[in-house]
Every structure is written in C-alpha cells, then in structure tokens.
Design an enzyme around this catalytic site. Structure first.
Site, PDB file in Angstrom:
ATOM      1  N   GLU A 140     -14.466  13.719  -1.922  1.00 58.75           N
ATOM      2  CA  GLU A 140     -14.407  14.989  -1.184  1.00 58.75           C
ATOM      3  C   GLU A 140     -13.156  15.746  -1.612  1.00 58.75           C
ATOM      4  OE1 GLU A 140     -14.526  14.257   3.002  1.00 58.75           O
ATOM      5  OE2 GLU A 140     -16.451  13.198   2.881  1.00 58.75           O
ATOM      6  N   THR A 177     -21.719  13.154  -9.841  1.00 60.47           N
ATOM      7  CA  THR A 177     -22.514  13.017 -11.070  1.00 60.47           C
ATOM      8  C   THR A 177     -24.009  13.067 -10.732  1.00 60.47           C
ATOM      9  OG1 THR A 177     -20.763  11.698 -12.037  1.00 60.47           O
ATOM     10  CG2 THR A 177     -22.924  11.504 -13.062  1.00 60.47           C
ATOM     11  N   GLU A 222     -14.686   6.816 -10.998  1.00 57.45           N
ATOM     12  CA  GLU A 222     -14.888   5.521 -10.328  1.00 57.45           C
ATOM     13  C   GLU A 222     -13.567   4.781 -10.117  1.00 57.45           C
ATOM     14  OE1 GLU A 222     -18.374   3.195 -11.037  1.00 57.45           O
ATOM     15  OE2 GLU A 222     -19.449   4.930 -11.802  1.00 57.45           O
TER      16      GLU A 222
HETATM   17  N1  COS Z   1     -15.101  -5.149  -1.379  1.00 55.87           N
HETATM   18  C1  COS Z   1     -15.339  -5.359  -0.064  1.00 55.87           C
HETATM   19  N2  COS Z   1     -14.545  -4.850   0.915  1.00 55.87           N
HETATM   20  C2  COS Z   1     -13.490  -4.127   0.531  1.00 55.87           C
HETATM   21  C3  COS Z   1     -13.187  -3.877  -0.819  1.00 55.87           C
HETATM   22  C4  COS Z   1     -14.050  -4.433  -1.793  1.00 55.87           C
HETATM   23  N3  COS Z   1     -13.828  -4.241  -3.091  1.00 55.87           N
HETATM   24  N4  COS Z   1     -12.074  -3.117  -0.887  1.00 55.87           N
HETATM   25  C5  COS Z   1     -11.674  -2.904   0.370  1.00 55.87           C
HETATM   26  N5  COS Z   1     -12.530  -3.517   1.238  1.00 55.87           N
HETATM   27  C6  COS Z   1     -12.468  -3.575   2.687  1.00 55.87           C
HETATM   28  C7  COS Z   1     -11.156  -4.225   3.138  1.00 55.87           C
HETATM   29  O1  COS Z   1     -11.298  -5.618   3.200  1.00 55.87           O
HETATM   30  C8  COS Z   1     -10.958  -3.613   4.505  1.00 55.87           C
HETATM   31  O2  COS Z   1     -11.783  -4.285   5.418  1.00 55.87           O
HETATM   32  P1  COS Z   1     -11.345  -4.523   6.966  1.00 55.87           P
HETATM   33  O3  COS Z   1     -11.457  -3.198   7.634  1.00 55.87           O
HETATM   34  O4  COS Z   1     -12.347  -5.497   7.490  1.00 55.87           O
HETATM   35  O5  COS Z   1      -9.940  -5.056   6.941  1.00 55.87           O
HETATM   36  C9  COS Z   1     -11.518  -2.193   4.338  1.00 55.87           C
HETATM   37  O6  COS Z   1     -12.418  -2.247   3.215  1.00 55.87           O
HETATM   38  C10 COS Z   1     -10.441  -1.181   4.025  1.00 55.87           C
HETATM   39  O7  COS Z   1      -9.768  -1.612   2.872  1.00 55.87           O
HETATM   40  P2  COS Z   1      -8.317  -1.128   2.471  1.00 55.87           P
HETATM   41  O8  COS Z   1      -7.416  -1.207   3.671  1.00 55.87           O
HETATM   42  O9  COS Z   1      -7.919  -1.855   1.257  1.00 55.87           O
HETATM   43  O10 COS Z   1      -8.614   0.393   2.151  1.00 55.87           O
HETATM   44  P3  COS Z   1      -7.682   1.510   1.550  1.00 55.87           P
HETATM   45  O11 COS Z   1      -7.894   2.747   2.328  1.00 55.87           O
HETATM   46  O12 COS Z   1      -6.271   0.999   1.389  1.00 55.87           O
HETATM   47  O13 COS Z   1      -8.331   1.784   0.103  1.00 55.87           O
HETATM   48  C11 COS Z   1      -8.695   1.524  -2.244  1.00 55.87           C
HETATM   49  C12 COS Z   1      -8.484   0.848  -0.888  1.00 55.87           C
HETATM   50  C13 COS Z   1      -7.509   2.357  -2.673  1.00 55.87           C
HETATM   51  C14 COS Z   1      -8.892   0.369  -3.229  1.00 55.87           C
HETATM   52  C15 COS Z   1      -9.976   2.409  -2.190  1.00 55.87           C
HETATM   53  O14 COS Z   1      -9.780   3.531  -1.372  1.00 55.87           O
HETATM   54  C16 COS Z   1     -10.448   2.857  -3.527  1.00 55.87           C
HETATM   55  O15 COS Z   1     -11.074   2.100  -4.280  1.00 55.87           O
HETATM   56  N6  COS Z   1     -10.184   4.140  -3.870  1.00 55.87           N
HETATM   57  C17 COS Z   1     -10.695   4.727  -5.087  1.00 55.87           C
HETATM   58  C18 COS Z   1     -11.963   5.409  -4.816  1.00 55.87           C
HETATM   59  C19 COS Z   1     -12.698   5.698  -6.067  1.00 55.87           C
HETATM   60  O16 COS Z   1     -12.835   4.849  -6.928  1.00 55.87           O
HETATM   61  N7  COS Z   1     -13.202   6.901  -6.169  1.00 55.87           N
HETATM   62  C20 COS Z   1     -13.905   7.283  -7.353  1.00 55.87           C
HETATM   63  C21 COS Z   1     -14.993   8.179  -7.030  1.00 55.87           C
HETATM   64  S1  COS Z   1     -16.476   7.419  -6.762  1.00 55.87           S
HETATM   65  S2  COS Z   1     -17.415   7.749  -8.405  1.00 55.87           S
END
Ligand code: COS
Length: 387
Positions: free
Chosen positions: A135, A166, A371
């Site tokens: 977003e 995409t 991603e």
């Molecule tokens: N698999 C399963 N669960 C996951 C996970 C994974 N890979 N990553 C995080 N979680 C879960 C955590 O365990 C946590 O669970 P609980 O609420 O039960 O504790 C919850 O999700 C929140 O996780 P976390 O606190 O780590 O979230 P954050 O807000 O700190 O974000 C990142 C983590 C930065 C890794 C995430 O926001 C991310 O991947 N951002 C990038 C997004 C992206 O790739 N965008 C691209 C566009 S899409 S094409």
C-alpha cells in the site's frame, strides 16, 4: 519426506521429471518467449498470447495437485520454470511467478476445500491472478496495512488502496489483505479472495517502470467493495501470517528469477566475447574478460544452489524461511552484477537497445526490491540466526 539428491544424471541433482520440465520450458522460452522480449519491453506490453500458450502447456499451476487442475509437480520444478523463462524474458517470468507463488499457492495452501475447488481450476488453466499486499504507506512494513475490512452481515466491506500490484490489469482473481480489527497490529489483518467484478472494486493507473516493462502492474482501489464472508482465507486475523508464508515461498521463485537473469546475461556475454574481435583476436581471449565471465559463472552456480536448497527444504517439510531469504538476496545481487558485467563486456554496444543486456540490468533491479527488499531479506536472515 526423504530426498535423495542423485547427481549421476545431472550435476544439479534434478530428477527425471524436473529435467523434463526444464527442457520443455527452455524450448518454449527460446522458441516463443525470447522473440517477443525486446518488443514487450519497448512497448510496456503484457504478452497475453504468451500466457495463453503457457496455460496450454500446463504451466500456470505447476506445483498444484492435479485434482485442482494443476500440473502435479513439485516446487523445485516450478522454480526451474521461472529460471528458464527469466533467462530470456524476466518480465514474463515475473508475471508467471507472481501468479503462481503469490496467488495460486496461498489458495492451495491456506484456502478451504470449497475455495480450492472454485478458484484453482481456472487459475491453473485460463485465468491470471494478482496479489495485493503493498500500500502507499505499507511497503517493507507490511504490517502497517491501512486497507480496512468491516464485517456487515454476510459480507466484508473493504476500503483502501493497494499499489504496485503485478498482473493487476490482466488478472481476474485477486487476493488481498485488510485490517479486520484495528489496534492489535498484524494479528488484526485478514486475507481475502475476490474476483474483478465485485461491487466497489476498481483498477487504478500504473506508473511507468525502469524494468520488467512487459510485466503488468497497477493499483487496486476498494471503495466500499463487497466481499462475501466465505471468501475470507482461513481464520480472521491470520492473514498476515498467511501472506508472510506466501512470501517465503515467493522468495524462492524470485531467487530463481535472479538466477535466470544472471544466466541469460552470461549466455549473451559468452556469445559476444567469442564473436567480438579487437586487437586481432576474440575479446574472450583477454584475461580481463575471462575474469568477468569466470566470476559470473561461479556466482550463478552458487545462487542456483541456494535456490535449489531452499526449494528442497520446502519439499522436505523443513523450515526454509531463512534459506529462501538468502537465495532471493544473493541471486538478486548476482543478477545485478552479471548484467552489469555483460554490459561491460559488450562495451558501447551493450549500452544500446540493439543488444538485450541493458534490459537484463533494468530487469535485475526489480529482484532487489520486489517481494521484500534486500534489506528485508537481511532482516529475515538476521532474525533467524539470532533467535
Ligand atoms: N512465517 C510465518 N509467520 C510469520 C513469518 C513467516 N515467515 N514472519 C512473521 N510471522 C509472524 C510472526 O511469528 C508474528 O506472529 P505472532 O503475532 O503470533 O507473534 C507475526 O507474523 C508478526 O511478525 P513480526 O513481528 O516479525 O512482523 P513485523 O511487522 O516485524 O514484520 C517483516 C516482519 C519485516 C519480515 C515483514 O513485514 C516483511 O516481510 N516485510 C516485507 C514485505 C514484502 O516483502 N513486501 C513485498 C511486496 S509483496 S510482492
């Protein structure tokens, strides 16, 4: 599941079926996809005809079981298909990857039986999918999702905007996240499937891109959009986790995309270095060129092994989040370096649009951002090794 890696037939340890899929996609990529690659890039044209042909070949649901219309193959075969497409046209590979790993896979993995029966057969054979997470104010911080979904009777009413999506303008089936409960962070986010024609949903404009210009993207707009309650994926409040797991899968395929771009750049550089003559001999005879080619070849092998390793861990049911992030991160950087070297080897010609290597560099940049940026991959890796 026990996986035996047999390198007696193939140094990558691929099974006969995986090699067959690789060869089939390679033939299709060279015969049908490569001839269109420069034109779709130049005109920012999504190649509808290529996707029809890929559907006919049974590629659009490769890792989904046959009972839902899929190819019944494994995730590594699918990653190899992405790699082979990216070797000649990264735009095509990206749209294929977004459709498969970001839409088909989460429905297959997290959808209920009715959702799988309703959506997968079409997605695997004749419909394109798009995945709405990003977003305007929620990019790397995917948990900062602002789109809301309010339950009213048998529907959710969605309001908000998703950007950089995409396949947006060519997809008929979408999945997206929205906040169903405010104030509880990522545990208040849910995921939904919907079709293009739901009331209150529209597609917005698209920005012109640096690379991946033959891969469509656009904006999803929800203005009191109505999604039936039965279209929620899994439990309310679990959408963020489903989407994070989806990205773990997706990162394997973006790693494969990077490997494919890098391999394509090396293919072009090798061919040019052998043909181009300066100072009375082929430039491939100069050590300066050889060293670039050698580095490219070495890094591509390392990146491919990381991608295959992550895919094999997934197949074996082992945790693979860290390995997928490593594969995606490393392969993206290898793709950038390989494309850069390929341009350098082509010299002035490489800087023109008469040769494809400048396209490879522009396309490779996407891998370091889409991603999950390289910084997010490092964050995921660091969290894993520190926990
Ligand atoms: N698999 C399963 N669960 C996951 C996970 C994974 N890979 N990553 C995080 N979680 C879960 C955590 O365990 C946590 O669970 P609980 O609420 O039960 O504790 C919850 O999700 C929140 O996780 P976390 O606190 O780590 O979230 P954050 O807000 O700190 O974000 C990142 C983590 C930065 C890794 C995430 O926001 C991310 O991947 N951002 C990038 C997004 C992206 O790739 N965008 C691209 C566009 S899409 S094409």
């Amino acid at each position: 599941m026990t996986l035996t890696i047999d390198v007696s037939q193939d140094k990558w340890g691929l099974t006969e079926e995986q090699r067959m899929i690789r060869d089939m996609v390679r033939e299709f990529a060279v015969g049908k996809v490569e001839p269109r690659a420069a034109e779709i890039d130049r005109n920012c044209r999504f190649p509808v005809e290529t996707f029809k042909e890929m559907a006919e070949l049974g590629l659009m649901g490769l890792p989904v079981s046959e009972e839902y219309g899929g190819g019944g193959t494994d995730y590594l075969s699918y990653a190899i298909a992405v790699e082979e497409l990216a070797r000649v046209c990264a735009s095509t590979a990206l749209s294929f990857a977004a459709h498969t790993s970001l839409v088909v896979m989460p429905i297959f993995l997290f959808g209920n039986e009715a959702q799988k029966k309703k959506y997968l057969p079409d997605l695997c054979t004749n419909r394109l999918g798009a995945y709405g997470l990003t977003e305007p104010n929620a990019g790397s911080d995917a948990g900062g999702t602002e789109t809301t979904a309010v339950k009213q009777g048998d529907k959710y009413i969605l309001n908000g905007t998703k950007i950089f999506i995409t396949n947006a303008n060519y997809a008929e089936t979408f999945i997206a996240t929205a906040v169903t409960e405010k104030g509880i962070g990522t545990r208040g986010i849910s995921a939904f499937i919907f079709e293009k024609n739901i009331p209150g949903f529209s597609l917005g404009g698209k920005d012109e891109k640096l690379g991946m210009r033959g891969s469509d993207w656009g904006t999803l707009q929800f203005d009191n959009a109505e999604i039936p309650v039965e279209n929620r994926i899994g439990e309310e409040g679990k959408g963020f986790k489903y989407f994070m797991q989806t990205l773990d899968n997706g990162r394997i395929s973006i790693g494969a995309l990077g490997v494919g771009i890098a391999q394509g750049a090396l293919d072009k550089a090798l061919q040019y270095a052998k043909e181009r003559r300066q100072f009375g001999k082929a430039i491939a005879e100069f050590q300066a060129i050889q060293f670039m080619l050698a580095d490219m070849a070495m890094e591509i092998e390392a990146a491919r092994l990381l991608v295959y390793n992550a895919a094999r861990l997934k197949l074996a049911g082992q945790p693979f989040s860290k390995e997928a992030a490593m594969a995606k991160l490393y392969a993206s950087e290898v793709a950038m370096r390989a494309a850069n070297h390929a341009i350098q080897i082509h010299g002035g010609y490489g800087y023109t649009k008469d040769f494809p290597v400048e396209r490879y560099l522009r396309d490779a940049k996407l891998c370091e951002i889409g991603e999950g940026t390289s910084e997010i991959q490092r964050t995921v890796i660091a969290r894993n090794i520190l926990s």
